[in-house]
Design a protein around this motif. Structure first.
Motif, PDB file in Angstrom:
ATOM      1  N   TYR A 391       0.866  -1.179   0.000  1.00  0.00           N
ATOM      2  CA  TYR A 391       0.000   0.000   0.000  1.00  0.00           C
ATOM      3  C   TYR A 391       0.900   1.225   0.000  1.00  0.00           C
ATOM      4  O   TYR A 391       1.646   1.452   0.958  1.00  0.00           O
ATOM      5  CB  TYR A 391      -0.918   0.015   1.224  1.00  0.00           C
ATOM      6  N   PRO A 590     -11.859  -7.675  -4.522  1.00  0.00           N
ATOM      7  CA  PRO A 590     -12.785  -6.693  -5.091  1.00  0.00           C
ATOM      8  C   PRO A 590     -14.163  -7.295  -5.366  1.00  0.00           C
ATOM      9  O   PRO A 590     -14.287  -8.405  -5.857  1.00  0.00           O
ATOM     10  CB  PRO A 590     -12.086  -6.274  -6.396  1.00  0.00           C
ATOM     11  N   ALA A 602     -15.887  -1.867   2.130  1.00  0.00           N
ATOM     12  CA  ALA A 602     -14.629  -1.428   1.528  1.00  0.00           C
ATOM     13  C   ALA A 602     -14.280  -2.243   0.293  1.00  0.00           C
ATOM     14  O   ALA A 602     -13.699  -1.724  -0.662  1.00  0.00           O
ATOM     15  CB  ALA A 602     -13.499  -1.522   2.562  1.00  0.00           C
ATOM     16  N   ALA A 603     -14.629  -3.524   0.280  1.00  0.00           N
ATOM     17  CA  ALA A 603     -14.249  -4.369  -0.848  1.00  0.00           C
ATOM     18  C   ALA A 603     -15.043  -4.049  -2.105  1.00  0.00           C
ATOM     19  O   ALA A 603     -14.586  -4.330  -3.217  1.00  0.00           O
ATOM     20  CB  ALA A 603     -14.436  -5.837  -0.479  1.00  0.00           C
ATOM     21  N   ALA A 606     -12.998  -1.643  -4.008  1.00  0.00           N
ATOM     22  CA  ALA A 606     -11.569  -1.931  -4.143  1.00  0.00           C
ATOM     23  C   ALA A 606     -11.220  -2.161  -5.602  1.00  0.00           C
ATOM     24  O   ALA A 606     -11.946  -2.840  -6.330  1.00  0.00           O
ATOM     25  CB  ALA A 606     -11.193  -3.157  -3.317  1.00  0.00           C
ATOM     26  N   HIS A 610      -6.265  -5.805  -6.070  1.00  0.00           N
ATOM     27  CA  HIS A 610      -6.141  -5.362  -4.686  1.00  0.00           C
ATOM     28  C   HIS A 610      -6.946  -6.293  -3.780  1.00  0.00           C
ATOM     29  O   HIS A 610      -7.789  -7.070  -4.242  1.00  0.00           O
ATOM     30  CB  HIS A 610      -6.632  -3.922  -4.516  1.00  0.00           C
ATOM     31  N   VAL A 612      -8.641  -6.230   0.476  1.00  0.00           N
ATOM     32  CA  VAL A 612      -8.817  -5.568   1.768  1.00  0.00           C
ATOM     33  C   VAL A 612      -8.400  -6.560   2.850  1.00  0.00           C
ATOM     34  O   VAL A 612      -9.019  -7.617   2.998  1.00  0.00           O
ATOM     35  CB  VAL A 612     -10.266  -5.113   1.989  1.00  0.00           C
ATOM     36  N   ASN A 623      -9.449  -2.133   8.329  1.00  0.00           N
ATOM     37  CA  ASN A 623      -9.173  -2.277   6.898  1.00  0.00           C
ATOM     38  C   ASN A 623      -7.765  -1.823   6.534  1.00  0.00           C
ATOM     39  O   ASN A 623      -7.307  -0.762   6.965  1.00  0.00           O
ATOM     40  CB  ASN A 623     -10.170  -1.462   6.078  1.00  0.00           C
ATOM     41  N   LEU A 625      -5.827  -1.699   2.739  1.00  0.00           N
ATOM     42  CA  LEU A 625      -5.898  -1.996   1.318  1.00  0.00           C
ATOM     43  C   LEU A 625      -4.508  -2.364   0.813  1.00  0.00           C
ATOM     44  O   LEU A 625      -3.531  -1.677   1.112  1.00  0.00           O
ATOM     45  CB  LEU A 625      -6.437  -0.793   0.548  1.00  0.00           C
ATOM     46  N   HIS A 627      -2.213  -3.733  -2.649  1.00  0.00           N
ATOM     47  CA  HIS A 627      -2.059  -4.164  -4.031  1.00  0.00           C
ATOM     48  C   HIS A 627      -1.309  -5.490  -4.028  1.00  0.00           C
ATOM     49  O   HIS A 627      -0.200  -5.594  -3.496  1.00  0.00           O
ATOM     50  CB  HIS A 627      -1.274  -3.135  -4.844  1.00  0.00           C
TER      51      HIS A 627
END
Length: 917
Positions: A391, A590, A602-603, A606, A610, A612, A623, A625, A627
């Motif tokens: 992140y 995601p 949050a997902a 996303a 990526h 969460v 959370n 996030l 990559h």
């Protein structure tokens, strides 16, 4: 008498006079003491007033009034002496303060802006300056020698409250901007994050810092949504507190010092109010945040926010556009504020910091960036840590241990779930040796996600940490159940060892038993919901085992990683939240839903590639996030696997591979290759669906009922079971010790029976292909009356097709071939004669046995036969069985409490040239 009375009166009067005298003395002393006390109080009140106002700050009228006081001369003399003594002693005071600030406010924290503004900081953020300059002050008069720097504590040390004066908003902005630029310039990019909220501004909050808004270093908040900022800060505090508590620390500063790593960035939240009291709910939220913020590395700068906070806080109150008073120096000293930094220089400096942060974060990171510089250097006694993504250039870790024992991973098809699993497995395998980590991998979907981790035809390498790899098991729920049974057995073994050594967790067990082999176990079950797809015993047992492992596995180092495209429809867990409650580690890909907490979306937003990461049961404040780099493309993971395989070459066995899409090959199966002549012949019927590579077989001792029936019309599977039974038995007899008699009443199967006959003969055994089954059975039945009967194995193909011929009695014969068959089934095993027969229907088998019951069939393998038809042959048990291709249900009444599913071996195809392969 008169004289005596007069004498008494005189004595009383004398005593009274003496009392009156003493009372007079006491009253006089009291009046004097009171007068002295009143004078002293008056003097002290005068002294207090002079100190409060200041000898040099009083006007002429005040000075005249003071002079009229009876104690004026004494008080002025005393205070003058104190002041003279103070300034005599204070000669070194300003210099000491300058040295103090220089020591605690190095570099950008206290130096002139020309020395640092526009330069990118290098401090990694493990520790930081204790003070930050805001101006200067002079002890008395304008003597430059008595001038010293004024700085305020921030970050881990204290919050700051700024109170403005009329028309001083630009000055306040300058103070705040100066402080922020000092902090941002002192640390490397990414080590500090700034949060700005202004009740009266939408976008014009410190506009010179806007170049930072394209990075995570600066976040702006809606003026009507203060709760969003406070909720976010509260989430950081809870998460950091939990992380610190797990490591045994009470603050982020302690955690940084202990680990030598930044762990989390510093955060400065600037709140611009308007002098009005916040709403009661927001005020309470702010107080709660302020009380725990400093321990979490979060500092508040409150501008015109009159809410009192129960935490360390310094104040700066403006008098006008140039001056202020500070709690750091006291109300008697006026602080000359530093001028605001030049706007253009601030914009350029902020731009350089933003560019440096973007450059540091870089482009998409590679799988190799997840791996440590040295392989296998970590210890798993306390926990497992693995970098799974990035992140903003910083590594994001997954922690599996006592605090977060099990993981739940969710994401729809194509969301990157498999890629994440490879990133997790690769990162773990690179950090821990196979002695520290054992992997059990199961994939229920129709794919081979984990197949490459076991040796194959194209690549002989394997992942040394893998102990079990199961793929294409979507129809073999029993294999998932077998894995859970294995883990439950291992849990009991570890619990017994822990009890023996009087410990309660894996770390202590490893310490007390260093010679034992106690790696952490991670069982990854992809599409685990298939385990609970039916309303049957598999679902019931799997649910019970999974709940037990989820509850007790954490202390013994057994961890579950459960992955699914959708966890919403797992009916087996309705009303049984034990497993999900223990899965405190949640990873949402995601567009994933219902993996995190119900209110955590949050997902949904996303981006691709990526995930969460949440260690707090999916609650929003946890959370992170990340990559996730490409970890599953061709040769990406394989390169690491080859490296690990070579590093640990020869030290760890190859993993057990279970591929539900392929039937096992008898010649390659360990249970077959290990067979040799012995006293207890055992006919192998198929592969057991188990963690170990075991075969299911039927022992054929000279005992009643030791016959085998193959039931159902699935020709390929039936031929396979008959073939593997005969060939496995042939390996257990010396030449001449056994005779095979084969009979086939199904024309389509005749080539296969002939091929098996020739194979048995090629191995030196006597193998007879009977053309007349009734005559053959008559001969076998009659031979059993002699005392010396050689072991015979009757391989009867399609007995149901031969029943018409068997039921016919030959002229002059009292018994039919069927009668002789029943005799052979009942009496033959005791004489060493065993029948392995294939009936294509249950009804025909019952016709064959007649009224004698089912005891003569001691074992059977059912193919395309419904479970409710099998109960009479399973000791009255309720049999749950839905036929499926390539599988059989096996039951041996001498060893089984319930039938089990087996996989028939792959029958070799005849050689096109006419021979055998």
């Amino acid at each position: 008498m008169a004289n005596k009375a007069s004498e008494q009166r005189n004595r009383v009067q004398t005593a009274l006079e003496r009392v009156r005298h003493q009372i007079g003395l006491v009253l006089g002393a009291a009046a004097g003491a009171r007068e002295m006390a009143e004078a002293e109080l008056s003097r002290l009140m005068l002294e207090q007033e002079i100190v409060r106002i200041g000898m040099n700050h009083a006007d002429a009228e005040q000075q005249t009034e003071w002079a009229r006081h009876p104690a004026a001369h004494e008080v002025f003399a005393s205070l003058g002496g104190v002041r003279n003594a103070f300034y005599t002693d204070w000669s070194t005071g300003p210099n000491a303060l300058r040295e103090l600030v220089a020591a605690n406010a190095p570099g950008p924290a206290g130096r002139p802006p020309g020395e640092w503004l526009g330069r990118v900081g290098t401090n990694p953020g493990v520790t930081g300056p204790g003070l930050w300059r805001v101006g200067s002050a002079t002890a008395a008069g304008r003597d430059i020698s008595r001038t010293f720097d004024v700085a305020v504590p921030l970050l881990d040390e204290s919050h700051l409250a700024i109170t403005s004066a009329p028309k001083t908003r630009p000055v306040v902005d300058g103070i705040v901007q100066n402080l922020l630029m000092r902090v941002l310039s002192a640390f490397e990019p990414g080590a500090v994050k700034v949060h700005l909220w202004d009740v009266g501004q939408l976008t014009a909050i410190l506009p010179d810092l806007y170049p930072l808004s394209r990075t995570s270093a600066l976040s702006l908040y809606d003026p009507t949504r203060l709760e969003d900022l406070l909720d976010e800060l509260a989430g950081h505090i809870r998460r950091i507190h939990a992380t610190g508590m797990q490591a045994g620390h009470t603050s982020l500063r302690e955690l940084r010092k202990a680990t030598g790593q930044r762990v989390e960035p510093y955060r400065i939240a600037v709140l611009y109010g308007n002098g009005e009291t916040l709403e009661p709910e927001r005020a309470r939220d702010l107080k709660r945040v302020a009380s725990g913020a400093l321990a979490a590395g979060i500092c508040l700068i409150l501008v015109d926010v009159p809410t009192a906070v129960s935490a360390s806080i310094e104040t700066l109150s403006l008098l006008d556009e140039r001056r202020a008073v500070s709690s750091m120096t006291g109300s008697d000293l006026v602080v000359d504020l530093d001028p605001a930094l030049p706007s253009g220089q601030v914009i350029r400096a902020a731009g350089r910091i933003a560019e440096a942060l973007i450059a540091k974060q870089g482009g998409p990171r590679a799988f190799a960036d997840l791996l440590p510089t040295e392989l296998g250097q970590e210890n798993s006694a306390r926990e497992l840590r693995a970098s799974v993504g990035f992140y903003e250039g910083e590594s994001v870790e997954v922690v599996i241990g006592d605090a977060s024992p099990h993981a739940l991973i969710g994401g729809p098809s194509g969301s990157g779930k498999t890629n994440f699993l490879y990133a997790l497995l690769g990162s773990l395998a690179a950090r821990y040796t196979p002695d520290e980590l054992a992997l059990y991998l199961l994939d229920f979907k129709e794919g081979v996600s984990f197949a490459g981790l076991a040796p194959g035809r194209k690549d002989a390498s394997w992942l040394p940490h893998a102990k079990l790899v199961g793929v294409n098991v979507n129809t073999d729920r029993e294999f998932g159940l077998a894995l859970l049974r294995f883990l439950a057995d291992e849990l009991r073994r570890r619990s017994a060892a822990a009890k023996e050594h009087e410990v309660t967790n894996l770390a202590d067990l490893r310490e007390q038993d260093p010679g034992g082999h106690w790696p952490r176990i991670v069982a990854v079950i992809d599409e685990f919901q298939y385990l609970f797809a039916g309303r049957d015993q598999v679902t019931a047992q799997a649910t019970q085992l999974l709940e037990d492992i989820a509850r007790r596995g954490r202390s013994q180092g057994i961890h579950l990683v459960l992955a699914s495209q959708d966890v919403a429809g797992i009916e087996a867990f309705w009303g049984k939240p034990a497993v999900f409650e223990q899965c405190t580690l949640r990873i949402a890909m995601p567009k994933a839903r219902r993996v995190l907490a119900e209110t955590n979306n949050a997902a949904v937003s996303a981006p691709k590639w990526h995930a969460v990461i949440n260690h707090d049961s999916g609650v929003a404040h946890g959370n992170m996030l990340a990559h996730v780099p490409d970890s599953s493309s061709r040769n990406v993971f394989v390169n690491l696997q080859h490296q690990l395989w070579e590093l640990y070459s020869g030290r760890f066995p190859r993993p057990r591979l279970f591929d539900g899409a392929h039937s096992p090959v008898l010649e390659q199966f360990p249970a077959y290759t290990e067979l040799k002549p012995g006293s207890k012949p055992r006919a192998l019927l198929g592969q057991s669906i188990d963690v170990t590579e075991a075969a299911c077989g039927v022992e054929l001792p000279r005992a009643p009922g030791r016959n085998v029936a193959v039931l159902g019309g699935a020709t390929a599977e039936a031929l396979s079971i008959m073939d593997s039974a005969a060939r496995s038995l042939a390996r257990q007899f010396e030449v001449g010790e056994v005779e095979f008699v084969l009979s086939c009443a199904i024309d389509a199967c005749a080539p296969a029976v002939l091929e098996l006959t020739e194979r048995l003969r090629a191995e030196g055994h006597v193998a007879t292909l009977a053309d007349d089954l009734p005559a053959t059975l008559t001969s076998v039945a009659e031979s059993m009356s002699t005392s010396d009967v050689a072991t015979k194995v009757l391989l009867l193909y399609g007995v149901d097709a031969a029943l018409p011929a068997l039921e016919t009695k030959a002229v002059g014969q009292p018994k039919s071939g069927l009668d002789h068959l029943r005799t052979v089934l009942k009496q033959g095993p005791g004489h060493g004669v065993h029948a392995i027969g294939w009936w294509r229907s249950i009804a025909r088998l019952k016709d064959t046995l007649g009224f004698g019951g089912t005891d003569d069939i001691g074992a059977w393998a059912a193919l395309d036969v419904q479970g409710n038809e099998l109960s009479p042959f399973a000791a009255g048990l309720v049999v749950h069985w839905s036929p499926r291709p390539g599988r059989a249900l096996f039951f041996d009444r001498t060893t089984h409490s319930a039938p089990e599913v087996i996989i028939p071996f792959q029958r070799p195809d005849p050689d096109p040239a006419g021979g055998t392969p």
